[in-house]
Scaffold this active site. Structure first.
Site, PDB file in Angstrom:
ATOM      1  N   GLY A  96     -42.204 -12.220  -6.352  1.00 29.54           N
ATOM      2  CA  GLY A  96     -42.496 -11.337  -7.177  1.00 29.54           C
ATOM      3  C   GLY A  96     -41.724  -9.996  -6.802  1.00 29.54           C
ATOM      4  O   GLY A  96     -41.860  -9.113  -7.620  1.00 29.54           O
ATOM      5  N   SER A 154     -43.102 -19.956  -3.419  1.00 25.51           N
ATOM      6  CA  SER A 154     -42.905 -19.069  -2.196  1.00 25.51           C
ATOM      7  C   SER A 154     -44.008 -19.172  -1.017  1.00 25.51           C
ATOM      8  O   SER A 154     -43.335 -18.420  -0.028  1.00 25.51           O
ATOM      9  CB  SER A 154     -42.621 -17.574  -2.712  1.00 25.51           C
ATOM     10  N   CYS A 211     -44.868 -21.363  -9.786  1.00 27.61           N
ATOM     11  CA  CYS A 211     -44.546 -19.835  -9.705  1.00 27.61           C
ATOM     12  C   CYS A 211     -44.230 -19.294 -10.906  1.00 27.61           C
ATOM     13  O   CYS A 211     -43.267 -19.679 -11.356  1.00 27.61           O
ATOM     14  CB  CYS A 211     -43.630 -19.758  -8.402  1.00 27.61           C
ATOM     15  N   ASN A 212     -44.839 -18.374 -11.350  1.00 28.28           N
ATOM     16  CA  ASN A 212     -44.808 -17.753 -12.752  1.00 28.28           C
ATOM     17  C   ASN A 212     -43.477 -17.093 -12.678  1.00 28.28           C
ATOM     18  O   ASN A 212     -42.516 -17.183 -13.530  1.00 28.28           O
ATOM     19  CB  ASN A 212     -45.629 -16.700 -13.004  1.00 28.28           C
ATOM     20  N   THR A 213     -43.041 -16.322 -11.511  1.00 29.25           N
ATOM     21  CA  THR A 213     -42.028 -15.434 -11.446  1.00 29.25           C
ATOM     22  C   THR A 213     -40.762 -16.356 -11.609  1.00 29.25           C
ATOM     23  O   THR A 213     -40.052 -16.108 -12.307  1.00 29.25           O
ATOM     24  CB  THR A 213     -41.858 -14.560 -10.132  1.00 29.25           C
ATOM     25  N   CYS A 236     -49.997 -15.506 -11.736  1.00 25.29           N
ATOM     26  CA  CYS A 236     -49.318 -15.738 -10.386  1.00 25.29           C
ATOM     27  C   CYS A 236     -50.270 -17.090  -9.685  1.00 25.29           C
ATOM     28  O   CYS A 236     -51.566 -16.790  -9.821  1.00 25.29           O
ATOM     29  CB  CYS A 236     -49.411 -14.549  -9.394  1.00 25.29           C
ATOM     30  N   THR A 237     -49.744 -18.045  -9.164  1.00 28.21           N
ATOM     31  CA  THR A 237     -50.449 -18.992  -8.793  1.00 28.21           C
ATOM     32  C   THR A 237     -51.304 -18.823  -7.744  1.00 28.21           C
ATOM     33  O   THR A 237     -52.136 -19.660  -7.149  1.00 28.21           O
ATOM     34  CB  THR A 237     -49.595 -20.167  -8.634  1.00 28.21           C
ATOM     35  N   HIS A 238     -50.923 -17.869  -6.774  1.00 24.44           N
ATOM     36  CA  HIS A 238     -51.815 -17.387  -5.794  1.00 24.44           C
ATOM     37  C   HIS A 238     -52.962 -16.811  -6.291  1.00 24.44           C
ATOM     38  O   HIS A 238     -53.973 -17.038  -5.400  1.00 24.44           O
ATOM     39  CB  HIS A 238     -51.042 -16.112  -5.116  1.00 24.44           C
TER      40      HIS A 238
END
Length: 264
Positions: free
Chosen positions: A44, A12, A75-77, A189-191
């Site tokens: 998210g 995202s 992205c995990n979400t 979360c990849t962030h």
């Protein structure tokens, strides 16, 4: 297969750069298109229905345009909600991102594992199932830390987020029963790996951080083993919407080998 067919990486925003970093380390020769869906940032904070409708449709259009050999949902979400639907819709390999609970369970000594993610990720049954299957009976303490997404975006654009953002994320885990014993934290979360240094300082002491980037890179390398790679153009990013701080994005993307930004 066309040797210039890229690996398409979707997130995202800029969080998927933490995954791209690991893919570069293993496969520097692989052409890449990085897609930042800023029109829907942050995933998210969206509903499951919104993610389930948007991600397969967007990837379908991107696959049609860019003809990738493989897609990474960085992205995990998006992965915990839409991975199965994307795999059903697209006839090419799809690699998802899921919370690294299994390696965290193997690493913890105290038996208390923290998990930082988005609100959408931490409430998923997918995460419940991972805990049941791979948690080895350890305590998994979850906390939604959406402010870390904005912190990572700000940091990559050259800003300095408030230290209070990281302190709040730590307190969200430590304040729960068993939180004082946490010695391993899953960055779901990849962030979040993009602000790992700041989180480490806020936690203090000896806390190990685990995320899925290296495992994703190994999976991509395995699925593309034996394939020929050749760049016909420099790697680039595509963005949807009109992201804040657009003028700062080229400088944020350049260290990851992304030389221009297109709009999708």
């Amino acid at each position: 297969m066309d040797p210039s067919s890229p690996i398409l990486i979707l997130d995202s925003g800029l969080g998927g750069l933490s995954v791209l970093r690991e893919i570069r380390a293993l496969m520097a020769h692989a052409p890449v298109v990085y897609a930042a869906d800023y029109a829907a940032l942050p995933y998210g904070e969206k509903t499951e229905e919104e993610i389930a409708a948007r991600v397969p449709a967007l990837l379908g259009r991107m696959v049609e345009r860019y003809r990738p050999r493989l897609v990474v949902i960085a992205c995990n979400t998006a992965s915990t909600i839409a991975l199965a639907a994307v795999r059903s819709a697209l006839d090419l390999p799809i690699v998802g991102t899921v919370p690294a609970i299994k390696p965290a369970a193997a690493l913890t000594k105290s038996g208390s594992i923290g998990l930082l993610g988005t609100a959408a990720t931490i409430r998923q049954a997918y995460v419940d199932n991972l805990e049941a299957e791979y948690g080895n009976g350890h305590r998994l303490i979850r906390h939604a830390a959406p402010a870390l997404v904005a912190a990572a975006e700000t940091k990559l654009r050259g800003g300095r987020p408030s230290d209070a953002v990281y302190a709040e994320a730590v307190a969200g885990l430590r304040s729960q029963p068993g939180g004082g014993d946490i010695d391993t934290v899953v960055l779901a979360c990849t962030h979040f790996p993009l602000v790992e240094d700041e989180l480490r300082a806020a936690f203090g002491g000896e806390v190990a951080f685990v995320h899925g980037g290296e495992g994703i890179a190994r999976r991509v390398a395995h699925l593309t083993q034996g394939q020929e790679f050749a760049r016909s153009q420099p790697d680039f990013a595509v963005v949807t919407g009109e992201p804040d701080g657009l003028a700062a994005l080229p400088a944020a993307l350049a260290p990851y080998g992304l030389e221009r930004i297109d709009h999708f």
